[in-house]
Design an enzyme around this catalytic site. Sequence first.
Site, PDB file in Angstrom:
ATOM      1  N   HIS A 135      -6.568  -4.703   6.035  1.00 41.16           N
ATOM      2  CA  HIS A 135      -5.579  -3.858   5.357  1.00 41.16           C
ATOM      3  C   HIS A 135      -4.273  -3.790   6.164  1.00 41.16           C
ATOM      4  CE1 HIS A 135      -4.012  -0.454   3.070  1.00 41.16           C
ATOM      5  NE2 HIS A 135      -5.051  -0.490   2.291  1.00 41.16           N
ATOM      6  N   GLU A 143      -2.669  -7.692   2.199  1.00 37.76           N
ATOM      7  CA  GLU A 143      -4.038  -7.481   2.650  1.00 37.76           C
ATOM      8  C   GLU A 143      -4.964  -8.607   2.192  1.00 37.76           C
ATOM      9  OE1 GLU A 143      -5.039  -3.759   0.849  1.00 37.76           O
ATOM     10  OE2 GLU A 143      -3.039  -2.937   1.180  1.00 37.76           O
TER      11      GLU A 143
END
Length: 303
Positions: free
Chosen positions: A171, A277
């Site tokens: 992330h 991500e």
Amino acid sequence: ASVTFSEDNSRVTAELPTGESVEVLLYGATVLSWKDAAGDEKLWLSEAAKLDGSRAVRGGIPVVFPVFGTAPDHPQTKSLPQHGFARTSRWEFLGKSTSESMVGRAANELTVKLDFGLSSAAPGLDPTAAASWPFKFNLIYSVTLNRESLTTSIVATNDGAAPFDCQVLMHTYLRVKDITTVEITGLANAPYHDKVDAANPSKTQPASGPLTISAETDRVYTPVEDAVTVTEGGKPKFRVTRDNLSNVVVWNPWTEKAQGIADFAPKDGFRQMLCVEPGAVGAWQSVEGGDAFEGAQTITLLD
Ligand code: TA6
């Protein structure tokens, strides 16, 4: 010249002789900082990020495993917290290694690799995990730095007999100067799930023209190209490539969502960040007993 390391009970840092550096918090094995030789920070970290283990770090590179988001109709993971438990567990520093190779511009360039581990038997495992995801597993997460790039890779091994399903995602909060001058290319013709448009989520990126960000953006792409490139003011800044991670999530909370995220600070900080991500989140990855899922991202600095 050699790599400079430091390690205390909360974090590990490494610095190349040419000045590039990386800092990893043992909590979540979260990369907090990645700087270039000039000391310019390449990741965004909220000024209100908790680094004391009280909650997932807001920024840097949180590790998402075994579920991306929440999965209310997936029996194995429906009771796990959003984005799983890897980012809220205390990982163990397994060690470091350096290598020298003729890479890129610099002859005899140094590369440093930091390895972190989390297993189902680990004392640092987030307690919700053991309770609601009763599989035997072992995770090895490696953070590799050289002058040009940062690579993060994960190996998720199933140490049990029964197969388990998992999703994996890195992330990454990239730092940008001004989101309004950012363009993202490499997504042409890519199908995506638009989480901001619940009524009409299934879309396809146009064949031409970059993605620009001017409002809340939350999209799970399945890129048809290998690399996603982020430019600022027309200048290439980052190239993101993936191994075995078929999806790329692009997220920016914009004004209203940033306002509503308690640990997102400053509130206009969304103008200095862009989440790109890489992950395997479009489908469940089924890992047989004794097998492993492996995935990696490499972020290359282009300026
Ligand atoms: O990666 C995008 C996303 O799934 C968004 O929907 C938003 O929820 C973001 O992750 C942050 O999630 P977090 O649990 O870290 O607040």
